[in-house]
Scaffold this motif. Structure first.
Motif, mmCIF file in Angstrom:
data_model
loop_
_atom_site.group_PDB
_atom_site.id
_atom_site.type_symbol
_atom_site.label_atom_id
_atom_site.label_comp_id
_atom_site.label_asym_id
_atom_site.label_seq_id
_atom_site.Cartn_x
_atom_site.Cartn_y
_atom_site.Cartn_z
ATOM 1 N N ALA A 188 -22.843 29.565 -29.323
ATOM 2 C CA ALA A 188 -24.199 29.888 -28.859
ATOM 3 C C ALA A 188 -24.164 30.589 -27.511
ATOM 4 C CB ALA A 188 -25.034 28.608 -28.780
ATOM 5 N N MET A 189 -23.304 30.140 -26.620
ATOM 6 C CA MET A 189 -23.223 30.745 -25.288
ATOM 7 C C MET A 189 -22.813 32.212 -25.397
ATOM 8 S SD MET A 189 -23.849 29.805 -22.160
ATOM 9 C CE MET A 189 -23.627 28.041 -21.998
ATOM 10 N N ASP A 190 -21.793 32.479 -26.200
ATOM 11 C CA ASP A 190 -21.347 33.873 -26.372
ATOM 12 C C ASP A 190 -22.426 34.724 -27.028
ATOM 13 O OD1 ASP A 190 -18.918 33.214 -25.247
ATOM 14 O OD2 ASP A 190 -17.894 32.923 -27.173
ATOM 15 N N ALA A 191 -23.036 34.183 -28.103
ATOM 16 C CA ALA A 191 -24.012 34.965 -28.861
ATOM 17 C C ALA A 191 -25.271 35.215 -28.048
ATOM 18 C CB ALA A 191 -24.356 34.239 -30.164
ATOM 19 N N TRP A 192 -25.757 34.221 -27.342
ATOM 20 C CA TRP A 192 -27.040 34.365 -26.640
ATOM 21 C C TRP A 192 -26.903 35.153 -25.348
ATOM 22 C CZ3 TRP A 192 -29.783 28.953 -27.398
ATOM 23 C CH2 TRP A 192 -30.128 28.831 -28.753
ATOM 24 N N ARG A 193 -25.748 35.091 -24.707
ATOM 25 C CA ARG A 193 -25.566 35.959 -23.529
ATOM 26 C C ARG A 193 -25.636 37.421 -23.934
ATOM 27 N NH1 ARG A 193 -20.728 32.492 -20.557
ATOM 28 N NH2 ARG A 193 -22.091 31.303 -19.156
ATOM 29 N N ALA A 194 -25.048 37.718 -25.107
ATOM 30 C CA ALA A 194 -25.103 39.103 -25.594
ATOM 31 C C ALA A 194 -26.495 39.456 -26.111
ATOM 32 C CB ALA A 194 -24.068 39.294 -26.711
ATOM 33 N N LEU A 195 -27.164 38.499 -26.746
ATOM 34 C CA LEU A 195 -28.459 38.756 -27.376
ATOM 35 C C LEU A 195 -29.603 38.739 -26.364
ATOM 36 C CD1 LEU A 195 -29.836 39.080 -30.221
ATOM 37 C CD2 LEU A 195 -30.193 36.600 -30.157
ATOM 38 N N LEU A 196 -29.550 37.806 -25.391
ATOM 39 C CA LEU A 196 -30.680 37.580 -24.481
ATOM 40 C C LEU A 196 -30.422 38.040 -23.054
ATOM 41 C CD1 LEU A 196 -31.477 33.928 -25.646
ATOM 42 C CD2 LEU A 196 -32.564 36.027 -26.450
ATOM 43 N N GLY A 197 -29.155 38.163 -22.703
ATOM 44 C CA GLY A 197 -28.810 38.466 -21.322
ATOM 45 C C GLY A 197 -28.327 37.211 -20.605
ATOM 46 N N PRO A 198 -27.533 37.386 -19.547
ATOM 47 C CA PRO A 198 -26.851 36.244 -18.917
ATOM 48 C C PRO A 198 -27.763 35.310 -18.132
ATOM 49 C CG PRO A 198 -26.414 38.266 -17.711
ATOM 50 C CD PRO A 198 -27.146 38.674 -18.936
ATOM 51 N N VAL A 199 -29.000 35.731 -17.766
ATOM 52 C CA VAL A 199 -29.858 34.876 -16.945
ATOM 53 C C VAL A 199 -31.185 34.566 -17.653
ATOM 54 C CG1 VAL A 199 -28.846 35.617 -14.771
ATOM 55 C CG2 VAL A 199 -30.790 36.895 -15.721
ATOM 56 N N HIS A 200 -31.206 34.702 -18.958
ATOM 57 C CA HIS A 200 -32.405 34.353 -19.719
ATOM 58 C C HIS A 200 -32.654 32.841 -19.611
ATOM 59 C CE1 HIS A 200 -35.051 33.706 -23.207
ATOM 60 N NE2 HIS A 200 -35.329 35.008 -23.145
ATOM 61 N N PRO A 201 -33.905 32.388 -19.583
ATOM 62 C CA PRO A 201 -34.199 30.946 -19.481
ATOM 63 C C PRO A 201 -33.489 30.102 -20.542
ATOM 64 C CG PRO A 201 -36.211 32.213 -19.147
ATOM 65 C CD PRO A 201 -35.144 33.201 -19.513
ATOM 66 N N ARG A 202 -33.324 30.664 -21.735
ATOM 67 C CA ARG A 202 -32.638 29.904 -22.788
ATOM 68 C C ARG A 202 -31.179 29.618 -22.430
ATOM 69 N NH1 ARG A 202 -36.319 27.591 -26.244
ATOM 70 N NH2 ARG A 202 -37.812 29.118 -27.008
ATOM 71 N N ILE A 203 -30.578 30.498 -21.657
ATOM 72 C CA ILE A 203 -29.179 30.301 -21.272
ATOM 73 C C ILE A 203 -29.041 29.047 -20.413
ATOM 74 C CG2 ILE A 203 -27.232 31.273 -19.997
ATOM 75 C CD1 ILE A 203 -27.788 32.668 -22.652
ATOM 76 N N TRP A 204 -30.005 28.790 -19.535
ATOM 77 C CA TRP A 204 -29.902 27.615 -18.661
ATOM 78 C C TRP A 204 -30.154 26.321 -19.435
ATOM 79 C CZ3 TRP A 204 -27.249 29.875 -15.432
ATOM 80 C CH2 TRP A 204 -27.576 31.137 -14.940
ATOM 81 N N GLU A 205 -31.037 26.405 -20.400
ATOM 82 C CA GLU A 205 -31.236 25.215 -21.240
ATOM 83 C C GLU A 205 -29.998 24.957 -22.095
ATOM 84 O OE1 GLU A 205 -34.497 23.266 -24.311
ATOM 85 O OE2 GLU A 205 -34.807 25.296 -23.546
ATOM 86 N N LEU A 206 -29.426 26.031 -22.625
ATOM 87 C CA LEU A 206 -28.197 25.886 -23.391
ATOM 88 C C LEU A 206 -27.084 25.325 -22.518
ATOM 89 C CD1 LEU A 206 -26.456 26.363 -25.915
ATOM 90 C CD2 LEU A 206 -26.151 28.743 -25.166
ATOM 91 N N THR A 207 -26.995 25.784 -21.272
ATOM 92 C CA THR A 207 -25.970 25.295 -20.350
ATOM 93 C C THR A 207 -26.066 23.785 -20.187
ATOM 94 O OG1 THR A 207 -25.938 27.390 -19.135
ATOM 95 C CG2 THR A 207 -25.066 25.446 -18.003
ATOM 96 N N TYR A 208 -27.283 23.270 -20.104
ATOM 97 C CA TYR A 208 -27.472 21.824 -19.946
ATOM 98 C C TYR A 208 -26.883 21.058 -21.134
ATOM 99 C CZ TYR A 208 -29.881 17.340 -20.111
ATOM 100 O OH TYR A 208 -30.162 15.997 -20.207
ATOM 101 N N HIS A 209 -27.210 21.465 -22.349
ATOM 102 C CA HIS A 209 -26.722 20.757 -23.537
ATOM 103 C C HIS A 209 -25.212 20.939 -23.710
ATOM 104 C CE1 HIS A 209 -30.780 19.802 -24.716
ATOM 105 N NE2 HIS A 209 -31.128 21.083 -24.744
ATOM 106 N N TYR A 210 -24.755 22.142 -23.443
ATOM 107 C CA TYR A 210 -23.328 22.452 -23.595
ATOM 108 C C TYR A 210 -22.484 21.651 -22.604
ATOM 109 C CZ TYR A 210 -19.141 25.477 -23.812
ATOM 110 O OH TYR A 210 -17.862 25.968 -23.940
#
Length: 1003
Positions: free
Chosen positions: A592-614
């Protein structure tokens, strides 16, 4: 006959006995066994003769040879009997008239079918045994053979123990697929399996049918059930492809066995395994584990006991887990030919042989191809030419399991399906965006029609069209129902549990237009999102997540920006964290981290929520250096972008505090935890669950700093608040109880701790399941409560069990497993095999050195434990050097007054005495007592141990008066706090020098 009992019970020993030859098709083996048993018990000598009908021998000759058999020939009339060969009804009519009609007295027959049979069967005068009870069937059998019927014989217990009446189902029956009426051959394999199971010792009756995909392992197991199932009281079939599914399905056996349990399937599973092991209430049971391709996932859950287990698997490694292996090969050529001719009667024997050669005798492919070829105008020669030429020149071997012709054959079949019921192809393609195996298509049918593309809306909303598509796929064996007898007609109509073979899955998925691919994958994504139970912290809903998770990969859920699908991913990650599926969760998090950084960008809000769970998942396996970097980056970015009081920033900061605890930076963690708690309370109030989580984390920091009273007070406050806000059985409430009991134990309040922890263990087993990490932690703390309380036997039993399950469930290198291993090593050092203790202790120390930075308190503590082992095996100098290093490192890490430092120092005083440094030992024990009194109080167990050790050191210096004074005061305090008969008091009174075991804590 192989596979049927031939023991003869004679009622007229020594006399010449009447003989009967029972002639039957392999399908009717259960009837043959029952009939033979009824006859043998009346003194009849029975010869079993299984009917074989090789196509190259005229049927008339085979029947003439049958007349060479001894005694009367009793034929079991069934559709199976007449289908072998295969033979037409006309062939049978001719043979029966020519061979049986002139000599009818040699033959008798019983009928066990309601299906049409050749008309000339009338010459056998078969008596019907169906649709009646065992007693009436036996009376008719004996009457047909002109034998007297004596009801008194049936009263004996020995008589009742014979084979079960075939028309009577086992008392417990579940999950078994409908019998395959086209099953062919495999006679020797079935009989081998029967003899292996019957001859096995109790607890060792396990046979694995293994072989490549499509070879017919599941069909073999199902046929075994129908042939031999009458010998069992319980027959239970479970899908064993995934551990969580296997656990749930096996647990569902509990109410069928009449076991009184709660609703939680972990509790039911334990009850089922115990019942099967004891053979109570049923000793004759058969369990089938279908699709168990990963032995490491479920071998520990395979029941033992007086019953039998059949496993189907592509993995021969089951031989390492107490199972006999039977390889299921492709069909022999004569089996292939017989099968094809039954599936496609229009084909000649020569054509069937040509087709079998082209399809490499693989049963699944034979079944699918012959089925539609029988309805086609295409000749076998033309079909084989298509196979040889390929479809559009694209013949690809998808995997090592697949015959070369598989893709081409499938392309032909797909064209056939598309021409007849095109919706069946849509349904099939839709299924390939789920994982192969059991497809939860009910999720599709539960969707709103507004969410469906026009192409699929009609299929999913029109029951008639849906039925046509399902039946078309079933007709050509493309799909099957998971449990026909359980689903019934309604299940067929709804198609709620289709099974799609992995070979078919791969071929269909590959051969799909891009437009369909884009449309169908979105439908499945929406279906999975709609099925999200929405509460991943609730153990009652975990089976729902366990069903969804395998399909995430095939629906490619990481390549969409749909908010509902992304929320599903977060909830699945959270479920994996709370249920202990850490490694699977980490893999999903990485993808998810690899796919969403490419899909959403490295500082998208979803990335920080994903970081918490990961990071939660990474932290659970001890990867603190990695999580610290991720958490700090998230915290700093969110603080700069949204401000310090932002909730997302506070969550990231709380994660960073956890990382600091894992890295041994306890003071920093405490400061950050306090700040986060204050911020949450200011924003949300004291009773919000996030505020309580922060309060809980503050207690963790206090405990790691050795401030046990502070931790106890905070944990009590958290526990009581969670009981009010959540509920008594909420996982977080139960976790607070564990923490509170640990605090009590660390303060020496062993009786209170044990009382709370005993009840908490029971609750965790009910709520979380037996093997959940939280349950394991609860049992571990209970073991240490027993140990500190003096119940060494119970402590040792639990510690051993917890470590075994921790290694299996979490892995040998998981931080929680290392905590269990450390305690087991210390216990074994004192009460078991010292060599085993040393090996375990060295493994723990080595793992900490890899996982943590040099100077970490866990490394120092592990070395202190190792020094005690070295002392016990006589390596005093090495032990002395190691423990002095441990004291120095622990002092640097947590300070001289920390209980861990004081414990290391206590151990060091013993080693100083052993190497002749009595003055150094006395000086160190004196300082240790002073620091312990200051930080822990005079009556804390560690302080009391230090005082006893100091008295011994004073005796070593010949200061007997002071030694006696110190010792008497310490003994008095021991008796007052722990009791006169406590093991620590008795040991001190006997002047056994105390020691201290380092106990790593969760962070």
């Amino acid at each position: 006959m192989s596979g049927v009992r031939t023991t003869v019970r004679s009622t007229d020993r020594g006399a010449s006995r009447q003989a009967v030859t029972v002639h039957f098709a392999g399908f009717n083996r259960a009837w043959a066994a029952w009939i033979g048993d009824r006859l043998e018990r009346r003194g009849i000598r029975v010869v079993y003769l299984r009917w074989d009908s090789p196509a190259d021998v005229p049927l008339v000759d085979l029947l003439r040879d049958l007349k060479l058999a001894e005694g009367r020939i009793l034929i079991l009339v069934s559709e199976w009997y007449f289908q072998l060969g295969p033979r037409t009804h006309e062939e049978w009519n001719v043979a029966l008239r020519e061979v049986v009609a002139p000599d009818p007295s040699r033959f008798a027959a019983v009928s066990v079918t309601a299906a049409p049979v050749p008309t000339a069967t009338a010459v056998l005068a078969p008596v019907n045994l169906t649709n009646m009870g065992a007693e009436e069937a036996e009376r008719r059998l004996l009457d047909r053979l002109d034998l007297p019927y004596d009801t008194s014989t049936q009263q004996s217990d020995d008589f009742a123990r014979g084979p079960r009446f075939p028309a009577a189902m086992p008392e417990v029956w579940g999950g078994v697929p409908r019998r395959n009426t086209r099953f062919t051959g495999r006679e020797s394999l079935l009989n081998d399996a029967y003899h292996l199971l019957q001859g096995a010792e109790p607890g060792a009756g396990v046979v694995t049918f293994y072989g490549m995909s499509g070879v017919g392992k599941t069909q073999m197991a199902a046929e075994y059930v129908y042939r031999f199932g009458s010998e069992y009281d319980v027959v239970w079939w479970v899908n064993a492809e995934k551990r969580v599914t296997y656990r749930r399905l096996l647990a569902e056996l509990a109410p069928k066995l009449g076991l009184q349990t709660g609703q939680e399937y972990g509790e039911r599973l334990r009850a089922v395994r115990d019942s099967l092991r004891r053979g109570d209430p049923y000793g004759r049971w058969l369990l089938i584990l279908d699709g168990a391709d990963e032995p490491d996932q479920i071998w520990d859950l395979v029941p033992t006991g007086p019953g039998h287990v059949i496993i189907t698997s592509r993995n021969p490694e089951w031989t390492e887990h107490n199972s006999k292996l039977l390889e299921v090969p492709v069909y022999d050529r004569d089996e292939s030919v017989a099968f094809i001719r039954r599936r496609a009667p229009r084909l000649t024997e020569v054509e069937a042989d040509q087709l079998a050669e082209a399809l490499e005798d693989l049963p699944l492919l034979l079944d699918q191809t012959a089925g539609w070829l029988n309805d086609s105008d295409l000749s076998v020669r033309e079909y084989i030419a298509l196979l040889d030429g390929g479809i559009d020149g694209d013949v690809v071997k998808v995997s090592a399991d697949f015959p070369l012709a598989f893709q081409t054959a499938w392309s032909i079949l797909l064209n056939k399906l598309r021409d007849t019921v095109p919706e069946s192809v849509d349904l099939l393609r839709l299924c390939t965006f789920f994982a192969p195996g059991f497809i939860p298509v009910r999720l599709l049918r539960e969707m709103s029609s507004e969410q469906l593309p026009e192409q699929l809306a009609g299929l999913l909303n029109d029951p008639l069209l849906w039925n046509r598509a399902i039946n078309q796929l079933r007709q050509y064996s493309v799909v099957r129902l998971e449990s026909h007898e359980a689903a019934g007609d309604e299940g067929t109509a709804s198609g709620e549990s289709l099974y799609l073979h992995r070979m078919v899955h791969q071929i269909v998925h590959k051969d799909m237009p891009d437009e369909d691919r884009r449309e169908f994958i979105e439908v499945v994504r929406q279906a999975l999102a709609a099925a999200d139970p929405r509460r991943p912290t609730d153990p009652d809903l975990w089976p729902g997540y366990a069903e969804i998770v395998p399909h995430l990969k095939y629906a490619d859920v990481l390549q969409t920006q749909d908010a509902a699908v992304q929320r599903l991913v977060f909830n699945c990650l959270r479920y994996m964290y709370f249920s202990g599926e850490y490694n699977a969760g980490i893999k999903l998090g990485e993808r998810a981290m690899d796919a969403w950084r490419a899909l959403l960008g490295p500082v998208h809000p979803r990335i920080w929520e994903l970081t918490y769970h990961y990071t939660n998942l990474l932290r659970a396996v001890g990867d603190y250096a990695r999580t610290e970097g991720l958490s700090r980056a998230a915290s700093e970015h969110l603080k700069a972008e949204r401000g310090a009081q932002d909730l997302e920033h506070l969550r990231a900061a709380g994660g960073l505090a956890a990382d600091l605890r894992g890295l041994g930076r306890y003071d920093e963690a405490l400061e950050l935890s306090r700040w986060v708690l204050v911020a949450y309370r200011d924003l949300l109030g004291e009773q919000d669950s996030r505020s309580l989580n922060s309060l809980n984390n503050l207690a963790v920091s206090q405990r790691l700093l050795g401030r046990y009273e502070e931790a106890l007070n905070i944990d009590r406050q958290t526990m009581e608040a969670r009981r009010q806000l959540l509920r008594a059985r909420h996982p977080w409430t139960l976790d607070s109880e564990i923490s509170y009991a640990i605090d009590l134990r660390l303060l020496g309040r062993y009786t209170e701790a044990e009382s709370i922890q005993s009840r908490n263990v029971r609750e965790n087993r009910i709520v979380m399941g037996e093997d959940n990490p939280q349950t394991l932690r609860a049992e571990y703390n209970l073991a240490l409560c027993h140990y500190r309380g003096g119940n060494r036997e119970e402590a040792g039993r639990i510690l051993t069990r917890v470590l075994e399950r921790g290694e299996r469930v979490l892995g040998e290198t998981d931080p929680v497993t290392l905590i269990f291993a450390s305690a087991q090593s210390c216990f074994t050092r004192e009460h078991g095999d010292i060599d085993q203790a040393r090996e375990l202790s060295e493994a723990v120390g080595a793992r900490y050195e890899v996982m943590l930075a040099e100077g970490h308190p866990f490394i120092a503590g592990a070395r202190s434990n190792q020094a005690l082992i070295l002392r016990n095996v006589g390596e005093r100098e090495y032990a002395h050097v190691m423990v002095e290093q441990a004291v120095a490192d622990m002092t640097s890490a947590v300070g001289e007054s920390h209980p861990w430092t004081l414990g290391c120092a206590l151990n060091a005083t013993a080693l100083r005495n052993l190497v002749g440094d009595t003055e150094g030992a006395a000086a160190l024990s004196r300082d240790t007592v002073s620091l312990a009194i200051e930080s822990l109080g005079r009556t804390h167990p560690l302080t009391l141990s230090a005082r006893i050790a100091h008295a011994a050191d004073l005796r070593g210096l010949r200061d007997r008066r002071q030694a006696e004074k110190v010792e008497l005061e310490a003994l008095s305090d021991l008796e007052a706090t722990l009791g006169k008969q406590h093991v620590h008091t008795i040991s001190a009174r006997s002047r056994h020098r105390p020691f201290w075991d380092f106990e790593p804590q969760t962070t």
